[in-house]
Design a protein around this motif. Structure first.
Motif, PDB file in Angstrom:
ATOM      1  N   ILE A   1       3.819   7.763  -1.787  1.00  0.00           N
ATOM      2  CA  ILE A   1       2.360   7.603  -1.829  1.00  0.00           C
ATOM      3  C   ILE A   1       2.035   6.518  -0.808  1.00  0.00           C
ATOM      4  N   ASN A   2       1.285   6.877   0.215  1.00  0.00           N
ATOM      5  CA  ASN A   2       0.955   5.980   1.322  1.00  0.00           C
ATOM      6  C   ASN A   2      -0.528   5.620   1.300  1.00  0.00           C
ATOM      7  N   ASN A   3      -0.877   4.600   2.052  1.00  0.00           N
ATOM      8  CA  ASN A   3      -2.272   4.204   2.244  1.00  0.00           C
ATOM      9  C   ASN A   3      -3.007   4.017   0.923  1.00  0.00           C
ATOM     10  N   ILE A   4      -2.353   3.360  -0.017  1.00  0.00           N
ATOM     11  CA  ILE A   4      -2.966   3.148  -1.329  1.00  0.00           C
ATOM     12  C   ILE A   4      -4.102   2.129  -1.204  1.00  0.00           C
ATOM     13  N   VAL A   5      -5.248   2.522  -1.711  1.00  0.00           N
ATOM     14  CA  VAL A   5      -6.411   1.642  -1.770  1.00  0.00           C
ATOM     15  C   VAL A   5      -6.828   1.569  -3.227  1.00  0.00           C
ATOM     16  N   LEU A   6      -6.988   0.356  -3.747  1.00  0.00           N
ATOM     17  CA  LEU A   6      -7.391   0.195  -5.144  1.00  0.00           C
ATOM     18  C   LEU A   6      -8.900  -0.064  -5.209  1.00  0.00           C
ATOM     19  N   GLY A   7      -9.341  -0.913  -6.083  1.00  0.00           N
ATOM     20  CA  GLY A   7     -10.770  -1.176  -6.234  1.00  0.00           C
ATOM     21  C   GLY A   7     -11.502   0.059  -6.724  1.00  0.00           C
TER      22      GLY A   7
ATOM     23  N   ALA B   1       0.820  -1.213   0.000  1.00  0.00           N
ATOM     24  CA  ALA B   1       0.000   0.000   0.000  1.00  0.00           C
ATOM     25  C   ALA B   1       0.854   1.265   0.000  1.00  0.00           C
ATOM     26  N   ARG B   2       2.140   1.137  -0.355  1.00  0.00           N
ATOM     27  CA  ARG B   2       3.021   2.306  -0.381  1.00  0.00           C
ATOM     28  C   ARG B   2       3.933   2.252  -1.606  1.00  0.00           C
ATOM     29  N   GLU B   3       4.219   3.427  -2.137  1.00  0.00           N
ATOM     30  CA  GLU B   3       5.199   3.602  -3.206  1.00  0.00           C
ATOM     31  C   GLU B   3       6.122   4.726  -2.755  1.00  0.00           C
ATOM     32  N   GLY B   4       7.428   4.507  -2.831  1.00  0.00           N
ATOM     33  CA  GLY B   4       8.374   5.527  -2.393  1.00  0.00           C
ATOM     34  C   GLY B   4       9.303   5.956  -3.515  1.00  0.00           C
ATOM     35  N   PHE B   5       9.558   7.262  -3.599  1.00  0.00           N
ATOM     36  CA  PHE B   5      10.391   7.813  -4.662  1.00  0.00           C
ATOM     37  C   PHE B   5      11.389   8.815  -4.088  1.00  0.00           C
ATOM     38  N   LEU B   6      12.649   8.634  -4.436  1.00  0.00           N
ATOM     39  CA  LEU B   6      13.648   9.659  -4.164  1.00  0.00           C
ATOM     40  C   LEU B   6      13.584  10.681  -5.283  1.00  0.00           C
ATOM     41  N   VAL B   7      13.665  11.949  -4.914  1.00  0.00           N
ATOM     42  CA  VAL B   7      13.736  13.037  -5.886  1.00  0.00           C
ATOM     43  C   VAL B   7      15.216  13.364  -6.065  1.00  0.00           C
ATOM     44  N   CYS B   8      15.710  13.177  -7.277  1.00  0.00           N
ATOM     45  CA  CYS B   8      17.127  13.407  -7.563  1.00  0.00           C
ATOM     46  C   CYS B   8      17.283  14.565  -8.539  1.00  0.00           C
TER      47      CYS B   8
END
Length: 197
Positions: A101-107, A72-79
Protein backbone atom coordinates in the motif's frame (compact mmCIF):
# COMPACT_ATOMS: atom_id res chain seq x y z
CA UNK A 1 -13.09 2.20 12.74
CA UNK A 2 -9.65 2.72 14.36
CA UNK A 3 -8.34 6.20 14.99
CA UNK A 4 -6.78 7.33 11.68
CA UNK A 5 -4.06 9.13 13.59
CA UNK A 6 -3.26 6.13 15.78
CA UNK A 7 -0.85 3.24 15.12
CA UNK A 8 -0.80 2.02 11.53
CA UNK A 9 1.05 -1.25 12.05
CA UNK A 10 -1.23 -4.27 12.33
CA UNK A 11 -0.41 -6.78 15.02
CA UNK A 12 -0.46 -10.54 14.78
CA UNK A 13 1.00 -13.63 16.34
CA UNK A 14 4.03 -15.43 14.98
CA UNK A 15 5.56 -14.28 11.73
CA UNK A 16 2.23 -13.51 10.04
CA UNK A 17 0.14 -10.35 10.22
CA UNK A 18 -2.90 -12.05 8.66
CA UNK A 19 -3.70 -15.57 7.52
CA UNK A 20 -6.16 -17.18 5.15
CA UNK A 21 -6.69 -20.81 4.17
CA UNK A 22 -3.94 -20.78 1.51
CA UNK A 23 -1.97 -17.57 2.05
CA UNK A 24 -0.52 -15.45 4.83
CA UNK A 25 0.95 -11.95 4.93
CA UNK A 26 4.18 -10.93 6.60
CA UNK A 27 6.73 -8.14 6.42
CA UNK A 28 9.70 -8.14 4.07
CA UNK A 29 12.97 -9.10 5.77
CA UNK A 30 16.61 -9.08 4.70
CA UNK A 31 16.60 -12.87 4.94
CA UNK A 32 14.07 -13.00 2.06
CA UNK A 33 16.47 -11.45 -0.46
CA UNK A 34 17.66 -14.68 -2.10
CA UNK A 35 14.18 -16.20 -2.50
CA UNK A 36 12.50 -12.95 -3.55
CA UNK A 37 15.11 -12.02 -6.15
CA UNK A 38 15.25 -15.57 -7.56
CA UNK A 39 11.44 -15.53 -7.96
CA UNK A 40 11.62 -12.08 -9.56
CA UNK A 41 14.19 -13.28 -12.11
CA UNK A 42 12.14 -16.41 -12.87
CA UNK A 43 9.07 -14.21 -13.36
CA UNK A 44 10.62 -11.57 -15.64
CA UNK A 45 8.57 -12.62 -18.70
CA UNK A 46 5.42 -12.91 -16.58
CA UNK A 47 5.86 -9.36 -15.19
CA UNK A 48 7.01 -7.54 -18.31
CA UNK A 49 5.96 -4.87 -19.29
CA UNK A 50 3.88 -4.14 -16.18
CA UNK A 51 6.20 -4.62 -13.26
CA UNK A 52 9.92 -4.62 -12.39
CA UNK A 53 10.53 -5.98 -8.88
CA UNK A 54 14.11 -6.11 -7.58
CA UNK A 55 16.14 -8.96 -9.07
CA UNK A 56 19.44 -8.51 -7.20
CA UNK A 57 20.25 -8.51 -3.47
CA UNK A 58 21.44 -4.88 -3.55
CA UNK A 59 18.27 -3.60 -5.27
CA UNK A 60 16.15 -5.75 -2.95
CA UNK A 61 17.90 -4.23 0.09
CA UNK A 62 17.36 -0.69 -1.18
CA UNK A 63 13.71 -1.45 -1.99
CA UNK A 64 12.90 -2.96 1.40
CA UNK A 65 14.80 -0.29 3.33
CA UNK A 66 12.87 2.44 1.53
CA UNK A 67 9.62 0.58 2.16
CA UNK A 68 10.36 0.22 5.89
CA UNK A 69 11.45 3.86 6.33
CA UNK A 70 8.52 5.49 4.53
CA UNK A 71 5.56 6.12 6.85
CA UNK A 72 3.32 6.44 3.77
CA UNK A 73 3.91 2.81 2.73
CA UNK A 74 3.03 -0.64 4.04
CA UNK A 75 4.59 -3.71 2.43
CA UNK A 76 3.45 -7.33 2.65
CA UNK A 77 4.92 -10.54 1.32
CA UNK A 78 2.30 -13.04 0.20
CA UNK A 79 3.33 -16.47 1.46
CA UNK A 80 1.81 -19.85 0.70
CA UNK A 81 0.33 -21.88 3.53
CA UNK A 82 0.08 -25.64 3.61
CA UNK A 83 2.08 -26.06 0.41
CA UNK A 84 4.35 -28.72 1.81
CA UNK A 85 5.97 -29.21 -1.59
CA UNK A 86 2.70 -30.44 -3.10
CA UNK A 87 1.47 -30.09 -6.66
CA UNK A 88 3.25 -26.79 -7.26
CA UNK A 89 6.38 -27.72 -5.33
CA UNK A 90 6.25 -24.71 -3.00
CA UNK A 91 7.05 -25.37 0.66
CA UNK A 92 4.90 -23.89 3.40
CA UNK A 93 5.81 -20.21 3.75
CA UNK A 94 7.19 -19.88 0.20
CA UNK A 95 6.89 -16.38 -1.25
CA UNK A 96 4.10 -16.27 -3.85
CA UNK A 97 4.06 -12.50 -4.44
CA UNK A 98 3.75 -9.16 -2.71
CA UNK A 99 1.20 -6.42 -2.11
CA UNK A 100 2.16 -2.92 -1.03
CA UNK A 101 0.00 0.00 0.00
CA UNK A 102 1.72 3.17 -1.24
CA UNK A 103 1.06 6.89 -0.97
CA UNK A 104 -0.93 6.53 2.23
CA UNK A 105 -2.66 9.73 3.26
CA UNK A 106 -4.52 9.87 6.57
CA UNK A 107 -6.65 12.69 7.97
CA UNK A 108 -9.89 13.22 6.08
CA UNK A 109 -8.72 11.18 3.07
CA UNK A 110 -7.47 7.90 4.64
CA UNK A 111 -6.46 6.43 1.28
CA UNK A 112 -3.66 4.31 -0.14
CA UNK A 113 -2.65 3.08 -3.59
CA UNK A 114 -1.96 -0.61 -4.18
CA UNK A 115 1.06 -2.05 -5.93
CA UNK A 116 1.33 -5.84 -6.27
CA UNK A 117 2.66 -8.77 -8.20
CA UNK A 118 2.39 -12.55 -8.24
CA UNK A 119 5.44 -14.60 -9.06
CA UNK A 120 5.07 -16.87 -12.07
CA UNK A 121 4.86 -20.11 -10.08
CA UNK A 122 1.87 -18.71 -8.15
CA UNK A 123 0.00 -17.01 -11.00
CA UNK A 124 -3.48 -18.22 -11.85
CA UNK A 125 -3.91 -20.19 -8.62
CA UNK A 126 -6.15 -17.73 -6.73
CA UNK A 127 -3.48 -16.94 -4.16
CA UNK A 128 -3.33 -13.23 -4.90
CA UNK A 129 -7.11 -12.91 -4.67
CA UNK A 130 -7.10 -14.38 -1.19
CA UNK A 131 -4.10 -12.25 -0.18
CA UNK A 132 -5.72 -9.08 -1.51
CA UNK A 133 -8.70 -9.81 0.74
CA UNK A 134 -6.33 -10.08 3.71
CA UNK A 135 -4.70 -6.76 2.79
CA UNK A 136 -8.11 -5.11 2.48
CA UNK A 137 -9.02 -6.39 5.97
CA UNK A 138 -5.82 -4.86 7.36
CA UNK A 139 -6.29 -1.62 5.42
CA UNK A 140 -9.89 -1.10 6.50
CA UNK A 141 -9.24 -2.40 10.02
CA UNK A 142 -5.96 -1.81 11.90
CA UNK A 143 -4.54 0.64 9.35
CA UNK A 144 -7.65 2.83 9.56
CA UNK A 145 -7.98 3.50 5.82
CA UNK A 146 -11.26 4.33 4.12
CA UNK A 147 -10.25 3.89 0.48
CA UNK A 148 -7.85 1.79 -1.60
CA UNK A 149 -6.94 2.58 -5.19
CA UNK A 150 -5.34 0.46 -7.90
CA UNK A 151 -4.00 2.18 -11.01
CA UNK A 152 -3.63 -0.42 -13.76
CA UNK A 153 -2.44 -0.27 -17.35
CA UNK A 154 -5.42 -1.07 -19.61
CA UNK A 155 -3.73 -4.08 -21.23
CA UNK A 156 -3.03 -5.81 -17.92
CA UNK A 157 -6.09 -8.08 -18.00
CA UNK A 158 -5.00 -10.30 -15.09
CA UNK A 159 -4.53 -7.33 -12.76
CA UNK A 160 -7.87 -5.82 -13.75
CA UNK A 161 -9.59 -9.17 -13.18
CA UNK A 162 -7.99 -9.41 -9.71
CA UNK A 163 -9.34 -6.08 -8.48
CA UNK A 164 -12.71 -6.55 -10.18
CA UNK A 165 -13.18 -9.87 -8.33
CA UNK A 166 -12.27 -8.09 -5.07
CA UNK A 167 -15.08 -5.57 -5.60
CA UNK A 168 -13.11 -2.58 -6.90
CA UNK A 169 -15.01 -0.26 -9.25
CA UNK A 170 -13.64 1.43 -12.37
CA UNK A 171 -13.56 5.16 -11.70
CA UNK A 172 -11.80 6.56 -14.73
CA UNK A 173 -8.90 6.70 -17.15
CA UNK A 174 -5.66 8.64 -16.65
CA UNK A 175 -3.52 9.27 -19.73
CA UNK A 176 0.26 9.35 -19.20
CA UNK A 177 -0.32 8.60 -15.51
CA UNK A 178 2.87 6.83 -14.44
CA UNK A 179 6.36 6.44 -15.84
CA UNK A 180 7.20 2.75 -16.24
CA UNK A 181 10.14 1.31 -18.14
CA UNK A 182 11.12 4.74 -19.49
CA UNK A 183 7.72 5.81 -20.85
CA UNK A 184 4.60 7.48 -19.50
CA UNK A 185 1.83 4.89 -19.39
CA UNK A 186 -1.94 5.27 -19.42
CA UNK A 187 -3.78 3.72 -16.47
CA UNK A 188 -7.30 2.84 -15.47
CA UNK A 189 -8.28 3.99 -11.97
CA UNK A 190 -9.96 1.34 -9.83
CA UNK A 191 -11.01 1.88 -6.20
CA UNK A 192 -12.91 0.44 -3.28
CA UNK A 193 -14.03 2.01 -0.03
CA UNK A 194 -14.44 0.47 3.40
CA UNK A 195 -17.76 -1.26 4.00
CA UNK A 196 -20.30 0.81 5.90
CA UNK A 197 -20.27 0.09 9.64
Amino acid sequence: MPDPNGPRTPTGTGPYLAEGPRTALRRFTGADAAEFTARARESRAHHHPWLFPPERPDTYAAYTEALARDPAREGFLVCERGGGGGAHGAPDGAIAGFININNIVLGGFRCGALGYGAFAHAAGRGLMGEALGLVMDLAFGPLGLHRLEANIQPGNAASIALVRRAGFRLEGFSPDFLQIDGAWRDHERWAITAPAP
